[in-house]
Motif scaffolding. Structure first.
Motif, PDB file in Angstrom:
ATOM      1  N   ALA A   1       0.938  -1.449  -0.026  1.00  0.00           N
ATOM      2  CA  ALA A   1      -0.111   0.215   0.255  1.00  0.00           C
ATOM      3  C   ALA A   1       1.014   1.412  -0.419  1.00  0.00           C
ATOM      4  CB  ALA A   1      -1.069  -0.085   1.855  1.00  0.00           C
ATOM      5  N   MET A   2       0.118   2.281   0.288  1.00  0.00           N
ATOM      6  CA  MET A   2       1.060   3.714   0.666  1.00  0.00           C
ATOM      7  C   MET A   2       2.486   3.880   1.130  1.00  0.00           C
ATOM      8  SD  MET A   2      -0.323   5.402  -2.835  1.00  0.00           S
ATOM      9  CE  MET A   2      -0.021   7.187  -2.105  1.00  0.00           C
ATOM     10  N   VAL A   3       3.381   4.275   1.075  1.00  0.00           N
ATOM     11  CA  VAL A   3       3.930   3.860   2.090  1.00  0.00           C
ATOM     12  C   VAL A   3       4.661   6.242   1.962  1.00  0.00           C
ATOM     13  CG1 VAL A   3       5.107   2.062   1.215  1.00  0.00           C
ATOM     14  CG2 VAL A   3       6.103   4.178   0.287  1.00  0.00           C
ATOM     15  N   ASP A   4       4.663   6.058   3.385  1.00  0.00           N
ATOM     16  CA  ASP A   4       5.545   7.484   3.720  1.00  0.00           C
ATOM     17  C   ASP A   4       6.588   8.032   2.703  1.00  0.00           C
ATOM     18  OD1 ASP A   4       7.060  10.315   5.192  1.00  0.00           O
ATOM     19  OD2 ASP A   4       5.808   8.723   7.337  1.00  0.00           O
ATOM     20  N   GLU A   5       6.856   9.380   1.792  1.00  0.00           N
ATOM     21  CA  GLU A   5       7.075   9.723   1.071  1.00  0.00           C
ATOM     22  C   GLU A   5       8.768   9.880   2.257  1.00  0.00           C
ATOM     23  OE1 GLU A   5       6.350  14.290   1.776  1.00  0.00           O
ATOM     24  OE2 GLU A   5       5.284  13.478   0.132  1.00  0.00           O
ATOM     25  N   ALA A   6       8.620   9.788   3.352  1.00  0.00           N
ATOM     26  CA  ALA A   6      10.119   9.918   4.045  1.00  0.00           C
ATOM     27  C   ALA A   6      11.150   8.373   4.166  1.00  0.00           C
ATOM     28  CB  ALA A   6       9.775  10.187   5.767  1.00  0.00           C
ATOM     29  N   GLU A   7      10.245   8.035   3.425  1.00  0.00           N
ATOM     30  CA  GLU A   7      10.673   6.036   3.805  1.00  0.00           C
ATOM     31  C   GLU A   7      11.444   5.736   1.567  1.00  0.00           C
ATOM     32  OE1 GLU A   7       8.155   3.100   6.204  1.00  0.00           O
ATOM     33  OE2 GLU A   7       7.704   3.501   3.909  1.00  0.00           O
ATOM     34  N   VAL A   8      10.263   6.776   1.148  1.00  0.00           N
ATOM     35  CA  VAL A   8      11.153   6.825  -0.634  1.00  0.00           C
ATOM     36  C   VAL A   8      12.521   7.905  -0.226  1.00  0.00           C
ATOM     37  CG1 VAL A   8      10.296   6.901  -2.762  1.00  0.00           C
ATOM     38  CG2 VAL A   8       9.208   6.067  -1.437  1.00  0.00           C
ATOM     39  N   VAL A   9      12.195   8.944   0.291  1.00  0.00           N
ATOM     40  CA  VAL A   9      13.460  10.144  -0.116  1.00  0.00           C
ATOM     41  C   VAL A   9      14.242   8.749   0.385  1.00  0.00           C
ATOM     42  CG1 VAL A   9      14.062  12.209   1.171  1.00  0.00           C
ATOM     43  CG2 VAL A   9      11.583  11.560   0.307  1.00  0.00           C
ATOM     44  N   ARG A  10      14.587   8.474   2.109  1.00  0.00           N
ATOM     45  CA  ARG A  10      15.586   7.726   2.551  1.00  0.00           C
ATOM     46  C   ARG A  10      16.470   6.730   1.943  1.00  0.00           C
ATOM     47  NH1 ARG A  10      12.685   7.451   7.163  1.00  0.00           N
ATOM     48  NH2 ARG A  10      11.844   5.040   6.865  1.00  0.00           N
ATOM     49  N   LEU A  11      15.350   5.316   0.967  1.00  0.00           N
ATOM     50  CA  LEU A  11      16.060   4.848   0.813  1.00  0.00           C
ATOM     51  C   LEU A  11      16.894   5.593  -0.839  1.00  0.00           C
ATOM     52  CD1 LEU A  11      16.240   1.969  -0.731  1.00  0.00           C
ATOM     53  CD2 LEU A  11      14.064   1.923  -1.840  1.00  0.00           C
ATOM     54  N   HIS A  12      16.480   6.158  -1.655  1.00  0.00           N
ATOM     55  CA  HIS A  12      16.801   7.170  -2.619  1.00  0.00           C
ATOM     56  C   HIS A  12      18.259   7.837  -2.031  1.00  0.00           C
ATOM     57  CE1 HIS A  12      14.109   6.020  -6.789  1.00  0.00           C
ATOM     58  NE2 HIS A  12      13.429   5.910  -5.032  1.00  0.00           N
ATOM     59  N   ALA A  13      18.450   8.454  -1.148  1.00  0.00           N
ATOM     60  CA  ALA A  13      19.447   9.089  -0.017  1.00  0.00           C
ATOM     61  C   ALA A  13      20.815   7.955  -0.513  1.00  0.00           C
ATOM     62  CB  ALA A  13      18.834   9.140   1.002  1.00  0.00           C
ATOM     63  N   VAL A  14      19.918   6.804  -0.173  1.00  0.00           N
ATOM     64  CA  VAL A  14      20.795   5.716   0.381  1.00  0.00           C
ATOM     65  C   VAL A  14      21.690   5.006  -0.990  1.00  0.00           C
ATOM     66  CG1 VAL A  14      21.381   3.451   1.554  1.00  0.00           C
ATOM     67  CG2 VAL A  14      20.503   5.181   3.017  1.00  0.00           C
TER      68      VAL A  14
END
Length: 200
Positions: free
Chosen positions: A52-65
């Motif tokens: 399901a939809m995820v917190d955008e902060a999780e996506v941001v962290r993944l792409h930063a990593v």
């Protein structure tokens, strides 16, 4: 066309995580993927991908990593491949086959206008708390303002490869086989918005 999104919601569809996981598993193996997901605080998704939809902060962290661990160029390649796979997923599961058949039969400018309408209506699934706008024409112009994927990011080159590749896959499949999406401005580079042009 514009879609102003609820900044309090700040949620993005799971493809921004699950397709990255697929690409990393193919490129680095299961252990390499798990390591990067752990660094992003997303270890729970290694064995149980989000549905399901995820917190955008999780996506941001993944792409930063990805950028920190792989470097800018390799992270961009991963994001671009994940974006292409996201487009494939949308074509396979989200855009009805009769609609796809209709778009493919229409002249490209009309097909583009119809596709833009659908993208704008569903912008809440990919732009998070940002604001998405689209303008038909030659070129087609797509804009994400206050793009969560660029918050706190500084880059010498446009950084929205995931979005560009997703848009490009859809336009090539449904509008014109030679469609190309180029990010011509990016908030990570200091621009006021992330802007994409679609040409064919």
């Amino acid at each position: 066309m514009a879609a102003v999104l609820d900044h309090a919601a700040g949620r993005i569809g799971p493809n921004a995580i699950t397709r990255v996981a697929e690409v990393l598993r193919d490129r680095l193996g299961a252990d390499g993927m798990a390591r990067l997901f752990g660094l992003a605080g997303l270890a729970a998704y290694v064995d149980h991908p989000p549905q399901a939809m995820v917190d955008e902060a999780e996506v941001v962290r993944l792409h930063a990593v990805l950028r920190a661990a792989l470097g800018t160029a390799d992270a961009a390649r991963v994001a671009r491949e994940a974006g292409g796979r996201t487009g494939d997923y949308l074509l396979a599961h989200r855009i009805p086959k009769p609609v796809q058949a209709l778009l493919k039969r229409l002249p490209a400018p009309l097909a583009a206008r119809m596709l833009l309408g659908a993208i704008t209506r569903h912008a809440w699934t990919f732009a998070g708390s940002g604001e998405f706008t689209a303008t038909a024409g030659r070129p087609v112009r797509l804009t994400i303002r206050d793009n969560p994927m660029c918050r706190g990011l500084q880059s010498d080159v446009p950084a929205c490869d995931f979005y560009a590749a997703t848009f490009e896959r859809l336009f090539r499949a449904l509008v014109h086989p030679d469609a190309r999406v180029v990010e011509v401005a990016c908030e990570a580079c200091g621009d006021d918005a992330c802007r994409f042009e679609v040409r064919w």
